[in-house]
Design a protein around this motif. Structure first.
Motif, PDB file in Angstrom:
ATOM      1  N   PHE A 188       0.856  -1.184   0.000  1.00  0.00           N
ATOM      2  CA  PHE A 188       0.000   0.000   0.000  1.00  0.00           C
ATOM      3  C   PHE A 188       0.900   1.245   0.000  1.00  0.00           C
ATOM      4  O   PHE A 188       1.196   1.825   1.046  1.00  0.00           O
ATOM      5  CB  PHE A 188      -0.884  -0.037   1.248  1.00  0.00           C
ATOM      6  CG  PHE A 188      -2.088   0.849   1.233  1.00  0.00           C
ATOM      7  CD1 PHE A 188      -2.197   1.958   0.407  1.00  0.00           C
ATOM      8  CD2 PHE A 188      -3.148   0.579   2.094  1.00  0.00           C
ATOM      9  CE1 PHE A 188      -3.314   2.766   0.417  1.00  0.00           C
ATOM     10  CE2 PHE A 188      -4.278   1.385   2.119  1.00  0.00           C
ATOM     11  CZ  PHE A 188      -4.360   2.489   1.281  1.00  0.00           C
ATOM     12  N   PRO A 189       1.364   1.676  -1.197  1.00  0.00           N
ATOM     13  CA  PRO A 189       2.320   2.787  -1.270  1.00  0.00           C
ATOM     14  C   PRO A 189       1.849   4.074  -0.612  1.00  0.00           C
ATOM     15  O   PRO A 189       2.645   4.779   0.021  1.00  0.00           O
ATOM     16  CB  PRO A 189       2.528   2.998  -2.777  1.00  0.00           C
ATOM     17  CG  PRO A 189       2.079   1.742  -3.432  1.00  0.00           C
ATOM     18  CD  PRO A 189       1.050   1.141  -2.522  1.00  0.00           C
ATOM     19  N   GLN A 190       0.557   4.406  -0.719  1.00  0.00           N
ATOM     20  CA  GLN A 190       0.065   5.646  -0.120  1.00  0.00           C
ATOM     21  C   GLN A 190       0.191   5.614   1.401  1.00  0.00           C
ATOM     22  O   GLN A 190       0.530   6.626   2.024  1.00  0.00           O
ATOM     23  CB  GLN A 190      -1.390   5.911  -0.518  1.00  0.00           C
ATOM     24  CG  GLN A 190      -1.586   6.169  -1.984  1.00  0.00           C
ATOM     25  CD  GLN A 190      -1.818   4.879  -2.779  1.00  0.00           C
ATOM     26  OE1 GLN A 190      -1.613   3.774  -2.292  1.00  0.00           O
ATOM     27  NE2 GLN A 190      -2.250   5.043  -4.015  1.00  0.00           N
ATOM     28  N   ALA A 191      -0.074   4.456   2.000  1.00  0.00           N
ATOM     29  CA  ALA A 191       0.065   4.336   3.457  1.00  0.00           C
ATOM     30  C   ALA A 191       1.532   4.443   3.860  1.00  0.00           C
ATOM     31  O   ALA A 191       1.863   5.070   4.880  1.00  0.00           O
ATOM     32  CB  ALA A 191      -0.536   3.014   3.937  1.00  0.00           C
ATOM     33  N   LEU A 192       2.415   3.854   3.062  1.00  0.00           N
ATOM     34  CA  LEU A 192       3.851   3.969   3.333  1.00  0.00           C
ATOM     35  C   LEU A 192       4.299   5.427   3.233  1.00  0.00           C
ATOM     36  O   LEU A 192       5.088   5.895   4.060  1.00  0.00           O
ATOM     37  CB  LEU A 192       4.648   3.092   2.366  1.00  0.00           C
ATOM     38  CG  LEU A 192       4.522   1.588   2.599  1.00  0.00           C
ATOM     39  CD1 LEU A 192       5.028   0.810   1.387  1.00  0.00           C
ATOM     40  CD2 LEU A 192       5.266   1.174   3.860  1.00  0.00           C
ATOM     41  N   ASN A 193       3.785   6.148   2.246  1.00  0.00           N
ATOM     42  CA  ASN A 193       4.128   7.570   2.097  1.00  0.00           C
ATOM     43  C   ASN A 193       3.659   8.381   3.300  1.00  0.00           C
ATOM     44  O   ASN A 193       4.388   9.231   3.817  1.00  0.00           O
ATOM     45  CB  ASN A 193       3.502   8.153   0.828  1.00  0.00           C
ATOM     46  CG  ASN A 193       4.173   7.668  -0.431  1.00  0.00           C
ATOM     47  OD1 ASN A 193       5.267   7.121  -0.400  1.00  0.00           O
ATOM     48  ND2 ASN A 193       3.508   7.863  -1.550  1.00  0.00           N
ATOM     49  N   GLU A 194       2.439   8.118   3.726  1.00  0.00           N
ATOM     50  CA  GLU A 194       1.891   8.871   4.860  1.00  0.00           C
ATOM     51  C   GLU A 194       2.673   8.563   6.140  1.00  0.00           C
ATOM     52  O   GLU A 194       2.946   9.458   6.939  1.00  0.00           O
ATOM     53  CB  GLU A 194       0.407   8.539   5.032  1.00  0.00           C
ATOM     54  CG  GLU A 194      -0.352   9.493   5.902  1.00  0.00           C
ATOM     55  CD  GLU A 194      -0.390  10.923   5.383  1.00  0.00           C
ATOM     56  OE1 GLU A 194      -0.472  11.835   6.232  1.00  0.00           O
ATOM     57  OE2 GLU A 194      -0.340  11.137   4.164  1.00  0.00           O
ATOM     58  N   LEU A 195       3.037   7.307   6.314  1.00  0.00           N
ATOM     59  CA  LEU A 195       3.843   6.932   7.474  1.00  0.00           C
ATOM     60  C   LEU A 195       5.214   7.616   7.407  1.00  0.00           C
ATOM     61  O   LEU A 195       5.724   8.099   8.428  1.00  0.00           O
ATOM     62  CB  LEU A 195       3.983   5.408   7.530  1.00  0.00           C
ATOM     63  CG  LEU A 195       4.386   4.778   8.839  1.00  0.00           C
ATOM     64  CD1 LEU A 195       3.547   5.260  10.005  1.00  0.00           C
ATOM     65  CD2 LEU A 195       4.305   3.260   8.733  1.00  0.00           C
ATOM     66  N   ALA A 196       5.790   7.696   6.214  1.00  0.00           N
ATOM     67  CA  ALA A 196       7.079   8.391   6.041  1.00  0.00           C
ATOM     68  C   ALA A 196       6.947   9.869   6.403  1.00  0.00           C
ATOM     69  O   ALA A 196       7.840  10.442   7.029  1.00  0.00           O
ATOM     70  CB  ALA A 196       7.571   8.222   4.607  1.00  0.00           C
ATOM     71  N   ARG A 197       5.834  10.489   6.028  1.00  0.00           N
ATOM     72  CA  ARG A 197       5.599  11.897   6.385  1.00  0.00           C
ATOM     73  C   ARG A 197       5.629  12.083   7.907  1.00  0.00           C
ATOM     74  O   ARG A 197       6.232  13.029   8.413  1.00  0.00           O
ATOM     75  CB  ARG A 197       4.241  12.369   5.863  1.00  0.00           C
ATOM     76  CG  ARG A 197       4.259  12.916   4.502  1.00  0.00           C
ATOM     77  CD  ARG A 197       2.924  13.616   4.186  1.00  0.00           C
ATOM     78  NE  ARG A 197       2.885  13.916   2.792  1.00  0.00           N
ATOM     79  CZ  ARG A 197       2.433  13.110   1.845  1.00  0.00           C
ATOM     80  NH1 ARG A 197       1.939  11.939   2.156  1.00  0.00           N
ATOM     81  NH2 ARG A 197       2.455  13.461   0.579  1.00  0.00           N
ATOM     82  N   HIS A 198       4.955  11.177   8.611  1.00  0.00           N
ATOM     83  CA  HIS A 198       4.945  11.266  10.078  1.00  0.00           C
ATOM     84  C   HIS A 198       6.349  11.087  10.638  1.00  0.00           C
ATOM     85  O   HIS A 198       6.741  11.796  11.573  1.00  0.00           O
ATOM     86  CB  HIS A 198       3.988  10.225  10.673  1.00  0.00           C
ATOM     87  CG  HIS A 198       2.554  10.626  10.581  1.00  0.00           C
ATOM     88  ND1 HIS A 198       1.952  11.476  11.489  1.00  0.00           N
ATOM     89  CD2 HIS A 198       1.599  10.313   9.677  1.00  0.00           C
ATOM     90  CE1 HIS A 198       0.698  11.672  11.153  1.00  0.00           C
ATOM     91  NE2 HIS A 198       0.458  10.973  10.053  1.00  0.00           N
TER      92      HIS A 198
END
Length: 178
Positions: A82-92
């Motif tokens: 789930f790339p979008q979830a990975l991106n959001e987690l990276a933002r945090h």
């Protein structure tokens, strides 16, 4: 009204009613109602990673990062690719200053989708924070050329302007305008 295959309706895939209600509430800014709808969807559909992801986005907007991160982890547990979830987690992780963890999440996202503009832009931002201008520019360039992202072109042009490379920046601005 008679449905032609009414005997087989129970075998049909059901709509995730609460998920779509949550999206509607989220779009109009009623975040508490959106959160409640997404939570109902998470309970009803144990395979549903989208509701957990959207719930994380809602909690981010509500300035509750711990809850947001827990639901991002839930989304990734339900759907690891789930790339979008990975991106959001990276933002945090980047907000927390944990660049190593952010890089790990972004690398995993790029492995799943190597031309995802959002991931490439986040990776460029991470490289900038680490002081690696060469790799920052490479990620922006990949987002522009491979992902065909106009947003990345504008970000790259802005960055080139900051660096004093005006001719290259103007070329990118012209490309976006065309």
């Amino acid at each position: 009204i008679c449905w032609p295959d009414w005997q087989n309706l129970a075998q049909r895939k059901t709509a995730r009613h609460d998920f779509f209600i949550g999206k509607h509430y989220e779009e109009i800014g009623r975040l508490q109602e959106a959160a409640a709808a997404y939570q109902r969807s998470i309970i009803e559909y144990p395979w549903d990673a989208d509701s957990a992801y959207r719930l994380a986005k809602v909690f981010s907007r509500l300035h509750q990062p711990q809850l947001a991160v827990s639901y991002l982890k839930e989304a990734l547990q339900r759907e690891s690719d789930f790339p979008q979830a990975l991106n959001e987690l990276a933002r945090h992780r980047m907000r927390d200053g944990n660049l190593t963890a952010a890089k790990k999440h972004l690398a995993a996202g790029l492995k799943l989708d190597p031309i995802n503009a959002e991931t490439l832009i986040l990776m460029a931002d991470l490289q900038r924070r680490q002081g690696d201008i060469r790799r920052e520019i490479k990620y922006y360039t990949d987002a522009v050329n491979k992902a065909k992202s106009h947003h990345a072109a504008m970000l790259l042009a802005d960055r080139l302007t900051e660096m004093g490379s005006y001719r290259d920046a103007i070329s990118l601005y012209d490309q976006v305008m065309r």
